[in-house]
Design an enzyme around this catalytic site. Structure first.
Site, PDB file in Angstrom:
ATOM      1  CB  THR A 416     -58.670 -47.189   7.009  1.00 31.11           C
ATOM      2  OG1 THR A 416     -57.878 -46.310   6.199  1.00 31.11           O
ATOM      3  CG2 THR A 416     -57.966 -48.533   7.111  1.00 31.11           C
ATOM      4  CG  HIS A 468     -53.271 -62.510  19.024  1.00 33.40           C
ATOM      5  ND1 HIS A 468     -54.371 -63.279  19.312  1.00 33.40           N
ATOM      6  CD2 HIS A 468     -52.447 -63.314  18.287  1.00 33.40           C
ATOM      7  CE1 HIS A 468     -54.224 -64.474  18.799  1.00 33.40           C
ATOM      8  NE2 HIS A 468     -53.065 -64.532  18.172  1.00 33.40           N
TER       9      HIS A 468
END
Length: 497
Positions: A416, A468
């Site tokens: 993006t 994560h």
């Protein structure tokens, strides 16, 4: 008086643009705020509107030409509209022809929807019942979760009936209107009862005016128009907003405490969320709630790539027919980094990790209906020119609402670029089930220490948000450093080192 038609100011991270589409020709009569030309950059398409009523003079930059910010690309003869041939004034006589001279009545139907789409919504009717239409004219937009489908007229005629209005839920092959082939619009279309509605729709035909009205939660009828035929201009909207704000900001007299009064001009409106906006909201919320999202940052010196583009831009465009932008370098660097860190190119499916051996890169594109992420498939097999062409095609389709579900579903990793809007730093949100997203930002000159000396360099912040649960800190930092090194030394992309 001749008015120069100029390219708008481009964001600092955008070096140049190209002429995408001229909507007018030399000699055409135009009205104030009418969109004249689309200017395409790496990520956004900018509209250039007429400053006044008039006639298009000389067009000095053709479609496909590369242009810079504030470059003159044509001229507009202000007031020339009054000198236009009188023949155009005779056109309304056709509108007065009686209806009922047409033949067969045909159904206006919702197109077949993809198997994964249960239903859709009638987004926008572009014509009203009783209006004349031409073959292949877009009658109505049908919005699904991710794409907008156009329903066009089968033949010349009149839209005799609208069965399902805007906001109605429909399914594939539902009949939403009726079209009488060969009919002409009745004179009653100009009846006074409809004059108010026609004025409201014509007041805000300009895209720039519509956007300005939407920003301030206004309707065209709220603003007094001073343009031609009472049309509302941008200046009218800005004057109305300024006047309203000054009224609200008038200081109360410093007197003894008195009961708090409420202004009578306190309005609000409720607008149902579109299907696309609902889907975006749901996915973003799911990403925040169902992933262990973390963001790591770095910065990159963009001077090597900017120098490379400056040196080879003209030759590249002549050879490949497309501009050399920044996005192709970003995609190339990301693909190489994904090869070195397969966890970033993986996703979680239940209790399993799915490692993808292909590289489909999603590119976040801002459209009038919201943010979408079409995909550049097999990006590892594409050249810089092929990547630029693919991104350009997807951006134009996104702007026009013509992206298909196949072009939106899937993707292993998202890029993006908020820098085109001036964003200096952000924490992008994951695009599930992907495990990472890379945010690029505004390129800005900063004082940097290089070999003990201070240099002014065009720097850009990089932000990698990752899940994560699947990507550890070591892999995320290594991935981002790899992208940084490849962008700061683009020869590495060619040498595969």
């Amino acid at each position: 008086m001749a008015i120069e038609i100029k390219v708008p100011e481009l964001p600092e991270s955008v070096a140049d643009g190209s002429i995408a589409t001229w909507h007018v020709k030399e000699g055409d009569t135009v009205t104030r705020d009418q969109n004249l030309v689309d200017i395409e950059t790496d990520k956004v398409v900018l509209e250039v509107v007429a400053e006044a009523d008039g006639v298009i003079g000389k067009i000095t930059a053709a479609e496909g030409d590369t242009v810079q910010g504030q470059q003159v690309i044509g001229t507009l003869e202000a007031g020339g509209a009054e000198k236009a041939p009188a023949a155009k004034e005779e056109a309304p006589a056709k509108a007065a022809a009686p209806a009922g001279t047409g033949g067969e009545t045909v159904d206006v139907k919702v197109p077949e929807l993809p198997e994964s789409v249960a239903e859709a919504t009638v987004a926008t009717w572009h014509v009203k019942a009783g209006e004349a239409v031409t073959r292949d004219q877009n009658l109505v937009d049908i919005e699904t979760d991710k794409v907008v489908l156009e329903v066009v007229a089968e033949a010349d005629g009149v839209l005799s009936e609208i069965i399902h209005g805007e906001g109605a839920n429909v399914v594939g092959q539902d009949v939403i209107g009726k079209l009488v082939k060969g009919a002409t619009a009745a004179a009653s279309e100009a009846a006074p009862a409809e004059a108010t509605e026609d004025k409201e729709s014509s007041d805000a035909v300009s895209p720039s005016v519509r956007r300005l009205l939407a920003e301030h939660d206004l309707k065209a009828t709220d603003v007094k128009g001073t343009g031609k035929d009472g049309r509302v201009t941008k200046e009218d909207v800005e004057k109305h907003v300024k006047s309203a704000s000054q009224t609200k900001a008038a200081p109360a007299p410093a007197a003894a405490p008195a009961p708090q009064t409420v202004s009578g001009n306190r309005t609000q409106k409720r607008v149902p969320m579109t299907r696309l906006r609902k889907t975006i909201a749901t996915r973003l919320l799911d990403a925040k709630n169902s992933t262990a999202m973390l963001t790591t940052f770095n910065e990159v010196n963009m001077k090597p790539i900017m120098d490379l583009r400056k040196t080879y831009q003209k030759e590249f465009e002549e050879r490949h027919g497309v501009r050399l932008g920044f996005m192709s370098f970003y995609v190339k660097a990301v693909v190489e980094a994904l090869k070195r860190f397969p966890e970033v190119n993986a996703s979680i499916d239940g209790d399993e990790i799915v490692y993808h051996n292909y590289f489909d890169v999603s590119i976040a594109v801002s459209t009038p209906r919201g943010l979408v992420t079409p995909i550049v498939r097999d990006a590892d097999t594409l050249s810089l020119a092929e990547i630029e062409s693919a991104i350009r095609e997807l951006a134009l389709k996104g702007r026009d609402g013509k992206l298909t579900l196949d072009e939106m579903l899937g993707g292993n990793f998202t890029i993006t670029n908020g820098g085109v809007f001036g964003s200096l730093l952000s924490t992008p949100i994951l695009n599930p089930p992907q495990s990472a997203i890379l945010g690029m930002h505004k390129i800005q000159d900063r004082a940097m220490v290089v070999d003990g000396e201070i240099e002014i360099l065009p720097m850009m912040y990089l932000a990698l948000s990752y899940d994560h649960r699947i990507v550890d800190g070591k892999e995320s930092v290594g991935f981002l450093v790899t992208v940084k090194n490849l962008l700061e030394d683009p020869q590495r992309l060619l040498l595969d080192i």
